[in-house]
Design a protein around this motif. Sequence first.
Motif, short mmCIF file in Angstrom:
data_model
loop_
_atom_site.label_atom_id
_atom_site.label_comp_id
_atom_site.label_asym_id
_atom_site.label_seq_id
_atom_site.Cartn_x
_atom_site.Cartn_y
_atom_site.Cartn_z
N PRO A 1 0.81 -1.22 0.00
CA PRO A 1 0.00 0.00 0.00
C PRO A 1 0.84 1.26 0.00
CG PRO A 1 0.11 -0.92 2.20
CD PRO A 1 0.81 -1.89 1.30
N VAL A 2 1.59 1.48 -1.06
CA VAL A 2 2.41 2.68 -1.18
C VAL A 2 2.12 3.34 -2.50
CG1 VAL A 2 4.75 3.58 -1.34
CG2 VAL A 2 4.25 1.73 0.26
N SER A 3 1.85 4.63 -2.49
CA SER A 3 1.60 5.37 -3.71
C SER A 3 2.87 6.06 -4.15
CB SER A 3 0.48 6.41 -3.48
OG SER A 3 0.28 7.17 -4.64
N ILE A 4 3.36 5.73 -5.34
CA ILE A 4 4.59 6.31 -5.85
C ILE A 4 4.27 7.63 -6.54
CG2 ILE A 4 6.63 5.93 -7.28
CD1 ILE A 4 6.27 3.92 -5.01
N PRO A 5 4.85 8.75 -6.08
CA PRO A 5 4.55 10.03 -6.71
C PRO A 5 4.98 10.04 -8.17
CG PRO A 5 5.73 10.32 -4.62
CD PRO A 5 5.79 8.87 -4.97
N SER A 6 4.20 10.68 -9.01
CA SER A 6 4.55 10.83 -10.42
C SER A 6 5.17 12.19 -10.65
CB SER A 6 3.30 10.67 -11.30
OG SER A 6 2.33 11.63 -10.94
N LYS A 7 5.87 12.32 -11.79
CA LYS A 7 6.50 13.60 -12.09
C LYS A 7 5.44 14.65 -12.35
CE LYS A 7 9.20 12.79 -15.51
NZ LYS A 7 10.27 13.08 -16.48
N SER A 8 5.63 15.84 -11.83
CA SER A 8 4.65 16.91 -12.00
C SER A 8 4.82 17.61 -13.33
CB SER A 8 4.79 17.92 -10.84
OG SER A 8 6.11 18.46 -10.82
N HIS A 9 5.98 17.51 -13.96
CA HIS A 9 6.21 18.20 -15.22
C HIS A 9 7.17 17.36 -16.04
CE1 HIS A 9 7.68 21.25 -18.08
NE2 HIS A 9 6.53 21.86 -17.85
N LYS A 10 7.00 17.38 -17.33
CA LYS A 10 7.82 16.52 -18.19
C LYS A 10 9.29 16.88 -18.15
CE LYS A 10 7.10 19.30 -22.39
NZ LYS A 10 6.62 19.27 -23.78
N ASP A 11 9.62 18.13 -17.74
CA ASP A 11 11.02 18.54 -17.68
C ASP A 11 11.64 18.32 -16.30
OD1 ASP A 11 10.99 19.38 -20.34
OD2 ASP A 11 10.17 21.34 -19.81
N ASP A 12 10.87 17.82 -15.35
CA ASP A 12 11.42 17.54 -14.03
C ASP A 12 12.48 16.46 -14.14
OD1 ASP A 12 9.73 19.34 -12.96
OD2 ASP A 12 8.30 17.89 -12.13
N PRO A 13 13.54 16.56 -13.33
CA PRO A 13 14.57 15.52 -13.38
C PRO A 13 14.02 14.17 -12.95
CG PRO A 13 14.87 16.96 -11.47
CD PRO A 13 13.82 17.60 -12.33
N VAL A 14 14.52 13.11 -13.59
CA VAL A 14 14.07 11.76 -13.26
C VAL A 14 14.70 11.32 -11.94
CG1 VAL A 14 14.04 9.36 -14.02
CG2 VAL A 14 13.81 11.20 -15.70
N LYS A 15 13.88 10.81 -11.05
CA LYS A 15 14.36 10.34 -9.76
C LYS A 15 14.53 8.83 -9.80
CE LYS A 15 12.20 14.06 -7.07
NZ LYS A 15 11.27 14.39 -5.97
N GLY A 16 15.65 8.38 -9.29
CA GLY A 16 15.91 6.96 -9.22
C GLY A 16 15.30 6.34 -7.98
N PRO A 17 15.43 5.02 -7.80
CA PRO A 17 14.83 4.34 -6.65
C PRO A 17 15.29 4.88 -5.30
CG PRO A 17 15.52 2.75 -8.31
CD PRO A 17 16.06 4.09 -8.75
N VAL A 18 16.60 5.17 -5.15
CA VAL A 18 17.09 5.66 -3.86
C VAL A 18 16.49 7.02 -3.53
CG1 VAL A 18 19.13 6.47 -2.63
CG2 VAL A 18 19.26 4.36 -3.97
N GLU A 19 16.50 7.93 -4.49
CA GLU A 19 15.96 9.26 -4.26
C GLU A 19 14.45 9.20 -3.99
OE1 GLU A 19 16.11 13.73 -6.30
OE2 GLU A 19 16.85 11.97 -7.37
N MET A 20 13.74 8.35 -4.71
CA MET A 20 12.31 8.24 -4.51
C MET A 20 11.99 7.62 -3.15
SD MET A 20 9.43 9.08 -5.70
CE MET A 20 9.78 9.44 -7.42
N TYR A 21 12.79 6.65 -2.72
CA TYR A 21 12.59 6.04 -1.40
C TYR A 21 12.80 7.08 -0.31
CZ TYR A 21 12.98 2.62 2.41
OH TYR A 21 12.79 1.90 3.58
N ASP A 22 13.84 7.90 -0.46
CA ASP A 22 14.08 8.96 0.52
C ASP A 22 12.90 9.93 0.57
OD1 ASP A 22 16.54 7.95 1.22
OD2 ASP A 22 17.67 9.22 -0.17
N GLN A 23 12.31 10.21 -0.58
CA GLN A 23 11.16 11.10 -0.62
C GLN A 23 9.96 10.49 0.11
OE1 GLN A 23 10.10 12.70 -4.51
NE2 GLN A 23 7.95 12.83 -3.93
N LEU A 24 9.72 9.21 -0.12
CA LEU A 24 8.61 8.54 0.56
C LEU A 24 8.81 8.52 2.07
CD1 LEU A 24 8.07 5.53 -1.88
CD2 LEU A 24 6.56 7.49 -1.57
N VAL A 25 10.07 8.33 2.49
CA VAL A 25 10.36 8.33 3.92
C VAL A 25 10.12 9.72 4.50
CG1 VAL A 25 12.20 8.13 5.64
CG2 VAL A 25 11.99 6.40 3.82
#
Length: 504
Positions: free
Chosen positions: A70-94
């Motif tokens: 039950p975890v919702s992965i945030p999507s990019k808000s704009h097509k020019d936003d930098p791509v976040k990898g698994p580590v960066e996205m995990y840190d964001q969720l935390v």
Amino acid sequence: MLRSATTKVRYFKQSSIVDSLLASSSPLRRAPLARTIPPALTQTCHRYSTTAATTATVDDEVQTFRHSEPVSIPSKSHKDDPVKGPVEMYDQLVSEGKVNSDDHQRAIIAQLQRIWMGLQSYYPDIKASSPSQEQHQTRGGWMSKFTSIVGGGHGTATHAPNANDVVAPKSLYIYGDVGTGKTMVMDLFYDTLPIERKRRVHFHAFMLDVHARVHRLKMKEPERADVLGPIAADLASEAYVLCFDEFQVTDIADAMMLRKLFTELFARGVVVVTTSNRHPTELYKNGIQRKSFLPCIDLLLEKCEVVCLDSTTDYRKAVKEMSQIYFHPLNQKTTHTIDQLTKDLTGGGKMAPMTLDFLSRQLQIPEQANGVARMTFDDLCKKPLSAADYLELVKKFHTIIITDIPRMTMKHRAEARRFITLIDAMYESKTKLIASGETGILEIFNAEEGGNEFNDDFRLMMDDLKLDDVSSPLFSGQEEAFAFQRALSRLIQMQSKEWFTRPT
């Protein structure tokens, strides 16, 4: 009335699953189906702490099973936003408080980051034709004919000199106990991977797809000896990154097929990320003809980094608030509660029978209304139904009410297996469950009782395969007990308020 011996044997050989797909031109590529949850369900949630969104759309494709955790992965808000990898996205969720920081999960995510980085500049030149040069059609009994089709035997598959010879990022095999976050970290990798040719699928659904492709190719070219080569070519052209959830092998047909299939996929540069509850060496342990499966294990060990997610926390059980959706024992009070819930969930709609027609077969629904189906345990698990039936059921209904679940022992292996498959299908599709049973939820299945008793289904299967050794986990119940542990963990999570309040 008992089914015929032939039907029983074919079910346990899982050929019924293949038969159910015969008329399908593509069982995994169907149009999306819109499902509407009635507003009355929202009112019901305040009374029973179970709510749902008023409208939800579900992609009908089997391969889009997503987010088992039950975890919702945030999507990019704009097509020019930098791509976040698994580590960066995990840190964001935390940081957002959506997951708890877990050192064990971080170690796995570091491995996923390695693959993620390697894939940024990786694009294999997938060949349209098969690299396999098998031209020999083995003659003999059913087993020799079968192994000639799926590449059985103890040798290594032969490949053409021009087979794809790219250096792919090393694949990853994640194993560990139930509820430790394996699916969540894999989905984190998949969702952040900025490529189009990727596929995330429950392993059971993937094998259904492969069986269907095998049948279609054999019908089109009955004299062809090599069928898995062209199928692997098609799969690789569709996606060169495959993410499998719940890798497990319990069926001889799958076991004999997997070695050749994975050899062909890896030869084309396909990268695999998979989760499993078992180490590769424990797959299909003591299964029938396991020696023929051992080369597949060796291949997985060679091509995959094998890592264990050994977190001691079962995040499925660590829910903040529970909702009562499972009622026991089976008495007048329980029946009244289920009746009232049915009325509320359907908005008072009149329940009526329905017949689901799919893949040249039919599934009878005795009671349904407004996206809610009500069926007994016997309707769902005592009849010769397969995963294909359950997948169709959860695509049609956002809520399923299962009544009269009995206490099961090893005498009821067949029913237990079907129940596990049903719960897996409901869990993957986020279907909501209301249930009544004879015992408490943790006492539904007892693998230590009835081990020496065999019903007609298992006796017929043993006779057909000429087996008399019941020491295998196939008969001792170890496989069922292991699978039921995962099913119970999922049932517990499906009782949470978070499960019922999430969109379907």
